[in-house]
Scaffold this motif. Structure first.
Motif, short mmCIF file in Angstrom:
data_model
loop_
_atom_site.label_atom_id
_atom_site.label_comp_id
_atom_site.label_asym_id
_atom_site.label_seq_id
_atom_site.Cartn_x
_atom_site.Cartn_y
_atom_site.Cartn_z
N ILE A 29 -1.38 -21.77 -7.44
CA ILE A 29 -0.94 -20.86 -6.37
C ILE A 29 0.20 -19.96 -6.86
O ILE A 29 0.32 -18.81 -6.41
N ALA A 30 1.02 -20.45 -7.80
CA ALA A 30 2.06 -19.59 -8.37
C ALA A 30 1.43 -18.45 -9.16
O ALA A 30 1.88 -17.29 -9.08
N LEU A 31 0.38 -18.75 -9.93
CA LEU A 31 -0.31 -17.70 -10.68
C LEU A 31 -0.99 -16.71 -9.73
O LEU A 31 -0.94 -15.49 -9.96
N ALA A 32 -1.60 -17.23 -8.67
CA ALA A 32 -2.23 -16.34 -7.68
C ALA A 32 -1.21 -15.44 -7.01
O ALA A 32 -1.45 -14.24 -6.78
N GLY A 33 -0.04 -15.98 -6.69
CA GLY A 33 1.01 -15.17 -6.09
C GLY A 33 1.54 -14.10 -7.03
O GLY A 33 1.81 -12.98 -6.61
N PHE A 34 1.64 -14.44 -8.31
CA PHE A 34 2.11 -13.45 -9.29
C PHE A 34 1.11 -12.31 -9.43
O PHE A 34 1.49 -11.13 -9.46
N VAL A 35 -0.18 -12.63 -9.50
CA VAL A 35 -1.22 -11.60 -9.60
C VAL A 35 -1.23 -10.73 -8.34
O VAL A 35 -1.37 -9.49 -8.41
N THR A 36 -1.06 -11.35 -7.17
CA THR A 36 -1.02 -10.60 -5.91
C THR A 36 0.17 -9.65 -5.88
O THR A 36 0.05 -8.51 -5.42
N PHE A 37 1.30 -10.09 -6.38
CA PHE A 37 2.48 -9.24 -6.39
C PHE A 37 2.28 -8.03 -7.31
O PHE A 37 2.66 -6.91 -6.96
N ILE A 38 1.69 -8.25 -8.49
CA ILE A 38 1.41 -7.14 -9.41
C ILE A 38 0.45 -6.15 -8.76
O ILE A 38 0.65 -4.91 -8.84
N TYR A 39 -0.59 -6.67 -8.11
CA TYR A 39 -1.55 -5.79 -7.42
C TYR A 39 -0.85 -4.99 -6.32
O TYR A 39 -1.11 -3.79 -6.14
N LEU A 40 0.05 -5.63 -5.59
CA LEU A 40 0.75 -4.95 -4.50
C LEU A 40 1.66 -3.86 -5.03
O LEU A 40 1.77 -2.77 -4.45
N MET A 41 2.31 -4.11 -6.17
CA MET A 41 3.17 -3.09 -6.76
C MET A 41 2.36 -1.88 -7.24
O MET A 41 2.79 -0.73 -7.08
N LEU A 42 1.20 -2.13 -7.83
CA LEU A 42 0.35 -1.03 -8.28
C LEU A 42 -0.16 -0.21 -7.09
O LEU A 42 -0.15 1.03 -7.12
N CYS A 43 -0.60 -0.89 -6.03
CA CYS A 43 -1.05 -0.18 -4.83
C CYS A 43 0.08 0.61 -4.19
O CYS A 43 -0.12 1.73 -3.71
N GLY A 44 1.27 0.02 -4.20
CA GLY A 44 2.41 0.72 -3.63
C GLY A 44 2.78 1.97 -4.41
O GLY A 44 3.16 2.99 -3.83
N ALA A 45 2.68 1.89 -5.74
CA ALA A 45 3.02 3.06 -6.57
C ALA A 45 2.00 4.18 -6.43
O ALA A 45 2.35 5.36 -6.55
N LEU A 46 0.73 3.84 -6.16
CA LEU A 46 -0.32 4.85 -6.14
C LEU A 46 -0.71 5.27 -4.72
O LEU A 46 -0.91 6.47 -4.45
N TYR A 47 -0.83 4.33 -3.81
CA TYR A 47 -1.44 4.61 -2.51
C TYR A 47 -0.51 4.41 -1.32
O TYR A 47 -0.97 4.45 -0.18
N ALA A 48 0.77 4.17 -1.55
CA ALA A 48 1.67 3.98 -0.42
C ALA A 48 1.97 5.32 0.26
O ALA A 48 2.18 6.32 -0.43
N PRO A 49 1.96 5.38 1.60
CA PRO A 49 2.34 6.62 2.28
C PRO A 49 3.80 6.97 1.98
O PRO A 49 4.69 6.13 2.11
N ARG A 50 4.04 8.20 1.57
CA ARG A 50 5.39 8.62 1.20
C ARG A 50 5.59 10.08 1.62
O ARG A 50 4.69 10.91 1.51
N LEU A 51 6.79 10.37 2.07
CA LEU A 51 7.15 11.71 2.51
C LEU A 51 7.77 12.45 1.33
O LEU A 51 8.97 12.36 1.07
#
Length: 267
Positions: free
Chosen positions: A34-56
């Motif tokens: 579950i620690a490995l799964a959480g780390f992969v999820t966090f990396i995925y979330l950071m990539l999505c945030g950098a590319l697809y996060a709504p920003r003004l």
């Protein structure tokens, strides 16, 4: 080369990490997964945030200000085209452009608001599932650690019962030490993931606030420039039209306008 890899892998499992898994038992393996799964999820979330996060962005701010001051000069198609490839990944750009386009087409205001709210919710959906996974890991890790501790304590006291109470303090403390290892591991995993979940939730609230304020600004601005026509002060006011009856008699209280009075007096 393969022998070297096998030796290195065996050294890893025979080292402190291997001893940790041996002391923790199967619960420690679950915690590692579950620690490995959480780390992969966090990396995925950071990539999505950098590319697809709504920003003004700055360009989008200029578009909103131009819409407030001169809405006739805003062209949604041109806004999308000038944004570029990276800019078109911004969901807030499409939200603003679609809302402006709907306002310019004179669509129903209620329908425009419902569509904007639905699209804003869809823009945040890719971040909700990873956040939930991280929150579950932060809540589940200490419980798994406690489960491992209970199982270890049961095993230690079972060994003590098998020796009919003749187990010394060294053996008992060793079993308790191994049992508490899973609790420590669970807390080590849970604490950083709990902090990450709180930070991600704070960021999502900030993004939601930015989306809401931007869309409210676009929706409350006029859809077209409204020029107020001021009457010309130099133009003389029109005199009231006087209706005279067909029999030629003047009605009671009738008063001839000043210009007509002067004309009759002159001749």
């Amino acid at each position: 080369m393969s022998d070297t890899a096998m030796l290195s892998s065996s050294a890893i499992f025979d080292g402190p990490l291997g001893q940790l898994f041996e002391m923790g038992g199967p619960v420690m393996m679950v915690l590692a997964v579950i620690a490995l799964a959480g780390f992969v999820t966090f990396i995925y979330l950071m990539l999505c945030g950098a590319l697809y996060a709504p920003r003004l962005t700055g360009r989008l701010k200029k578009t909103v200000k131009l819409w407030q001051s001169s809405p006739d000069n805003v062209k949604p198609a041109q806004v999308r085209q000038e944004a570029g490839t990276y800019g078109r990944m911004n969901p807030l750009l499409h939200l603003v452009a679609n809302t402006i386009e709907a306002r310019q087409d004179d669509k129903d205001p209620g329908q425009i608001r419902e569509t904007a709210a639905r699209d804003a919710q869809h823009a945040l959906e890719p971040f909700e599932a990873p956040l939930k996974i991280i929150e579950v890991i932060a809540a589940l890790a200490p419980l798994l650690g406690l489960l491992g501790t209970v199982m270890g304590m049961m095993e230690a006291f079972s060994a003590m019962a098998a020796t009919e109470g003749r187990a010394n303090a060294t053996q008992l403390s060793g079993g308790i030490y191994e049992a508490l290892t899973t609790t420590a591991a669970g807390l080590v995993i849970a604490i950083p993931f709990a902090a990450l979940a709180a930070w991600i939730e704070f960021r999502l609230r900030r993004i939601h606030k930015v989306i809401n304020s931007t869309l409210v600004t676009v929706l409350n601005s006029p859809a077209q420039s409204e020029a107020l026509v001021q009457p010309d002060a130099t133009e003389a006011p029109l005199e009231p039209e006087v209706v005279v009856p067909e029999d030629g008699k003047k009605p009671e209280g009738f008063q001839m306008p000043a210009k007509q009075q002067l004309a009759h007096a002159a001749g």
